[in-house]
Design an enzyme around this catalytic site. Structure first.
Site, mmCIF file in Angstrom:
data_model
loop_
_atom_site.group_PDB
_atom_site.id
_atom_site.type_symbol
_atom_site.label_atom_id
_atom_site.label_comp_id
_atom_site.label_asym_id
_atom_site.label_seq_id
_atom_site.Cartn_x
_atom_site.Cartn_y
_atom_site.Cartn_z
ATOM 1 N N ARG A 129 6.031 7.496 -21.081
ATOM 2 C CA ARG A 129 7.312 7.610 -20.345
ATOM 3 C C ARG A 129 7.129 7.825 -18.843
ATOM 4 N NH1 ARG A 129 8.593 10.803 -24.858
ATOM 5 N NH2 ARG A 129 9.747 9.596 -26.406
ATOM 6 N N LYS A 151 9.346 -1.237 -6.797
ATOM 7 C CA LYS A 151 9.776 -2.258 -7.768
ATOM 8 C C LYS A 151 8.554 -2.673 -8.583
ATOM 9 C CE LYS A 151 13.707 -4.437 -5.492
ATOM 10 N NZ LYS A 151 14.242 -5.683 -4.909
ATOM 11 N N GLU A 193 6.191 -13.061 5.319
ATOM 12 C CA GLU A 193 6.933 -11.803 5.179
ATOM 13 C C GLU A 193 6.857 -10.980 6.467
ATOM 14 O OE1 GLU A 193 8.878 -11.111 2.698
ATOM 15 O OE2 GLU A 193 8.169 -12.380 1.057
ATOM 16 N N LYS A 235 9.544 -1.593 6.073
ATOM 17 C CA LYS A 235 9.860 -1.555 4.638
ATOM 18 C C LYS A 235 10.057 -0.098 4.203
ATOM 19 C CE LYS A 235 9.784 -3.204 0.215
ATOM 20 N NZ LYS A 235 9.335 -4.147 -0.751
ATOM 21 N N GLU A 245 18.380 -0.831 -3.843
ATOM 22 C CA GLU A 245 19.067 -2.042 -3.403
ATOM 23 C C GLU A 245 20.523 -2.029 -3.843
ATOM 24 O OE1 GLU A 245 16.590 -5.537 -3.833
ATOM 25 O OE2 GLU A 245 18.318 -6.825 -3.522
ATOM 26 N N ARG A 251 18.696 -2.616 1.870
ATOM 27 C CA ARG A 251 17.528 -3.241 1.236
ATOM 28 C C ARG A 251 17.733 -4.747 1.037
ATOM 29 N NH1 ARG A 251 13.340 -0.531 -3.210
ATOM 30 N NH2 ARG A 251 11.907 -2.284 -3.156
ATOM 31 N N ASN A 255 15.831 -9.572 1.886
ATOM 32 C CA ASN A 255 15.893 -10.866 1.189
ATOM 33 C C ASN A 255 16.195 -12.026 2.132
ATOM 34 O OD1 ASN A 255 15.359 -9.717 -1.312
ATOM 35 N ND2 ASN A 255 17.520 -9.187 -1.619
ATOM 36 N N HIS A 258 15.242 -15.443 1.140
ATOM 37 C CA HIS A 258 14.788 -15.358 -0.249
ATOM 38 C C HIS A 258 15.716 -16.028 -1.259
ATOM 39 C CE1 HIS A 258 11.776 -12.795 1.417
ATOM 40 N NE2 HIS A 258 11.264 -12.471 0.254
ATOM 41 N N HIS A 262 13.810 -18.347 -3.846
ATOM 42 C CA HIS A 262 13.780 -18.139 -5.301
ATOM 43 C C HIS A 262 14.210 -19.411 -6.034
ATOM 44 C CE1 HIS A 262 14.133 -13.525 -4.621
ATOM 45 N NE2 HIS A 262 12.872 -13.930 -4.636
ATOM 46 N N HIS A 275 4.919 -17.912 -2.978
ATOM 47 C CA HIS A 275 6.172 -17.235 -2.635
ATOM 48 C C HIS A 275 6.420 -17.274 -1.109
ATOM 49 C CE1 HIS A 275 9.417 -14.367 -2.783
ATOM 50 N NE2 HIS A 275 8.757 -13.509 -2.006
HETATM 51 P P1 NAD Z 1 -1.440 -12.439 -6.271
HETATM 52 O O1 NAD Z 1 -1.370 -11.040 -6.663
HETATM 53 O O2 NAD Z 1 -1.348 -13.476 -7.329
HETATM 54 O O3 NAD Z 1 -2.773 -12.683 -5.438
HETATM 55 C C1 NAD Z 1 -3.039 -13.971 -4.937
HETATM 56 C C2 NAD Z 1 -4.464 -14.415 -5.205
HETATM 57 O O4 NAD Z 1 -5.338 -13.798 -4.267
HETATM 58 C C3 NAD Z 1 -5.004 -14.035 -6.584
HETATM 59 O O5 NAD Z 1 -5.769 -15.090 -7.058
HETATM 60 C C4 NAD Z 1 -5.897 -12.834 -6.297
HETATM 61 O O6 NAD Z 1 -6.944 -12.708 -7.231
HETATM 62 C C5 NAD Z 1 -6.427 -13.160 -4.938
HETATM 63 N N1 NAD Z 1 -6.788 -12.021 -4.105
HETATM 64 C C6 NAD Z 1 -6.053 -10.911 -3.891
HETATM 65 N N2 NAD Z 1 -6.621 -10.150 -2.965
HETATM 66 C C7 NAD Z 1 -7.758 -10.768 -2.597
HETATM 67 C C8 NAD Z 1 -8.770 -10.464 -1.647
HETATM 68 N N3 NAD Z 1 -8.698 -9.408 -0.853
HETATM 69 N N4 NAD Z 1 -9.810 -11.311 -1.566
HETATM 70 C C9 NAD Z 1 -9.873 -12.431 -2.327
HETATM 71 N N5 NAD Z 1 -8.933 -12.792 -3.214
HETATM 72 C C10 NAD Z 1 -7.892 -11.966 -3.334
HETATM 73 O O7 NAD Z 1 -0.298 -12.814 -5.200
HETATM 74 P P2 NAD Z 1 0.554 -11.951 -4.180
HETATM 75 O O8 NAD Z 1 1.139 -12.948 -3.272
HETATM 76 O O9 NAD Z 1 -0.178 -10.805 -3.629
HETATM 77 O O10 NAD Z 1 1.697 -11.345 -5.112
HETATM 78 C C11 NAD Z 1 2.666 -12.142 -5.741
HETATM 79 C C12 NAD Z 1 3.394 -11.295 -6.737
HETATM 80 O O11 NAD Z 1 4.009 -10.196 -6.061
HETATM 81 C C13 NAD Z 1 4.499 -12.015 -7.481
HETATM 82 O O12 NAD Z 1 4.384 -11.762 -8.851
HETATM 83 C C14 NAD Z 1 5.777 -11.392 -6.933
HETATM 84 O O13 NAD Z 1 6.815 -11.392 -7.899
HETATM 85 C C15 NAD Z 1 5.311 -10.018 -6.592
HETATM 86 N N6 NAD Z 1 6.121 -9.335 -5.575
HETATM 87 C C16 NAD Z 1 6.552 -8.093 -5.846
HETATM 88 C C17 NAD Z 1 7.303 -7.386 -4.921
HETATM 89 C C18 NAD Z 1 7.767 -5.987 -5.206
HETATM 90 O O14 NAD Z 1 8.549 -5.430 -4.427
HETATM 91 N N7 NAD Z 1 7.296 -5.378 -6.268
HETATM 92 C C19 NAD Z 1 7.617 -7.977 -3.683
HETATM 93 C C20 NAD Z 1 7.132 -9.261 -3.417
HETATM 94 C C21 NAD Z 1 6.385 -9.932 -4.376
#
Ligand code: NAD
Length: 367
Positions: A129, A151, A193, A235, A245, A251, A255, A258, A262, A275
């Site tokens: 939990r 999130k 971003e 942020k 949000e 918040r 977006n 965005h 999306h 993204h």
């Molecule tokens: P990701 O986590 O898929 O990483 C991208 C790639 O880079 C992966 O292959 C990873 O293995 C590689 N990688 C990461 N760090 C590395 C490093 N230092 N050196 C070498 N390789 C590295 O992609 P992302 O863009 O970081 O995240 C996308 C995700 O984040 C999505 O699922 C999205 O929905 C989520 N997201 C969440 C929030 C939130 O507020 N929680 C906000 C924006 C996006």
């Protein structure tokens, strides 16, 4: 006498009452993680979660820092990519938590990009939990966005991020040195971003990006650390004001670009664009919409577009992308659709650009 150069810089803080936490932006902070986390966590058991790209590079450093601080536990690596943000991998993590004998005072460490952060955060939100999680982001996108704000979630086969929870981390440890190994395309996607923060909130950051884009693309550590700090601070402030949000809350400004992004991502089955690349195109369209509404000058729209181009990001869709009707239908499937209405964040310029004060954020609005 205090030697100013040795005085540690105060961390950024997300102010959320008893859920408040610090964001440390510091080259080499991974090696100090154990000491920082030991001061925040009652228990001394942990599980480090990363993926197969990141674990071999930075996992040992993090695990040995935890060990030195008296933590016991284990580390686990999952396959890289969005495909791991599923209930199957959440279950896999619950198994590892039980094997590592984690209890309610233990901590999960999310070492990786947004995928690792979201999945690990979700496992932490639900295991027993809710146990503690510390975010250790390694992509630019995760450093300036995904790791901050609580999130967490996983994808449903029919809907991205459909299952999740708000679960604030105990700390966010950002080590810009990890970006050295980040693939160039991922770095650029994160820059989208950072540009967004410049548009919605910080004219000086926007101008700094215009002047220093070459340095970012060469991964200049000082330029990256500066932009990460500025973005993370924005942020942190917005999350402190509007954790969940709320309707009409600030918040939603995060977006910007965005709504369209999306729609583009979902109608291309999350295959064509990263993204940040979809957000880049979305920001150009949001700027265009802002001009149409008479809120933004054409000159400012051009400035936004030029910066996105300078970052090596796309500014328009490619041939073979979905048509307008498909995108329109996809927009209405977005979970941010409110009462059947699409919400676009638009922006306007209020001050004299010659002074480089461009406080568009204060008057950005959702329509
Ligand atoms: P990701 O986590 O898929 O990483 C991208 C790639 O880079 C992966 O292959 C990873 O293995 C590689 N990688 C990461 N760090 C590395 C490093 N230092 N050196 C070498 N390789 C590295 O992609 P992302 O863009 O970081 O995240 C996308 C995700 O984040 C999505 O699922 C999205 O929905 C989520 N997201 C969440 C929030 C939130 O507020 N929680 C906000 C924006 C996006």
């Amino acid at each position: 006498m205090i030697n100013e150069t040795n005085t540690p810089k105060p961390a950024l803080r997300v102010e959320l009452g008893e859920r408040s936490y610090d964001i440390h932006v510091k080259p080499g902070v991974i090696a100090e993680a154990g000491g920082i986390i030991a001061a925040l966590i009652k228990g001394r058991r942990c599980l480090v979660v990363s993926d197969r790209n990141i674990g071999p590079k930075y996992g040992t450093l993090l695990a040995s820092s935890m060990q030195k601080a008296g933590f016991d536990g284990s580390a686990v690596e999952i396959p890289p990519g969005e495909g791991a943000k599923t209930i199957k991998f959440a279950e896999f993590l619950y198994d590892r938590c039980i094997e590592a004998k984690l209890d309610r005072d233990s901590v999960l460490l999310a070492l990786g990009g947004g995928v690792i952060g979201d999945l690990t955060g979700f496992a932490a939100a639900t295991f027993y939990r809710g146990i503690a999680v510390v975010q250790v982001p390694t992509t630019l996108l995760a450093m300036v966005d995904a790791s901050i704000g609580g999130k967490t979630g996983i994808d449903h086969p029919k809907s991205k991020n459909a299952i999740g929870a708000f679960h604030q981390p105990k700390a966010v440890l950002i080590d810009p040195l990890t970006l050295i190994s980040l693939p160039e395309r991922e770095l650029k996607a994160g820059l989208a971003e950072v540009i967004k923060y410049g548009v919605i909130d910080d004219a000086e950051l926007f101008a700094y990006l215009e002047e220093n884009m070459e340095k970012f693309l060469k991964k200049d550590p000082a330029a990256l650390a500066h932009a990460i700090e500025k973005s993370a601070a924005i942020k942190a402030r917005i999350v402190s004001q509007d954790e969940r949000e709320s309707a009409g809350g600030p918040r939603a400004l995060l977006n910007f670009g965005h709504t369209f992004a999306h729609a583009l991502e979902s109608s291309t089955n999350y295959q064509g664009y990263l993204h940040g690349e979809a957000v880049a195109i979305g920001m150009v369209l949001a700027a265009e919409l802002s001009v149409e509404l008479g809120l933004l000058t054409r000159a400012d729209r051009d400035r936004i577009k030029a910066l996105i181009e300078k970052a090596g990001l796309p500014t328009k869709m490619q041939s073979g992308d979905p048509d307008t009707e498909t995108l329109h239908a996809a927009s209405f499937r977005d979970k941010k659709v409110a009462a059947g209405k699409l919400r676009f964040v638009v922006t306007e310029r209020t001050d004299d650009m010659a002074k480089k004060v461009w406080n568009v954020g204060r008057s950005s609005q959702a329509v």
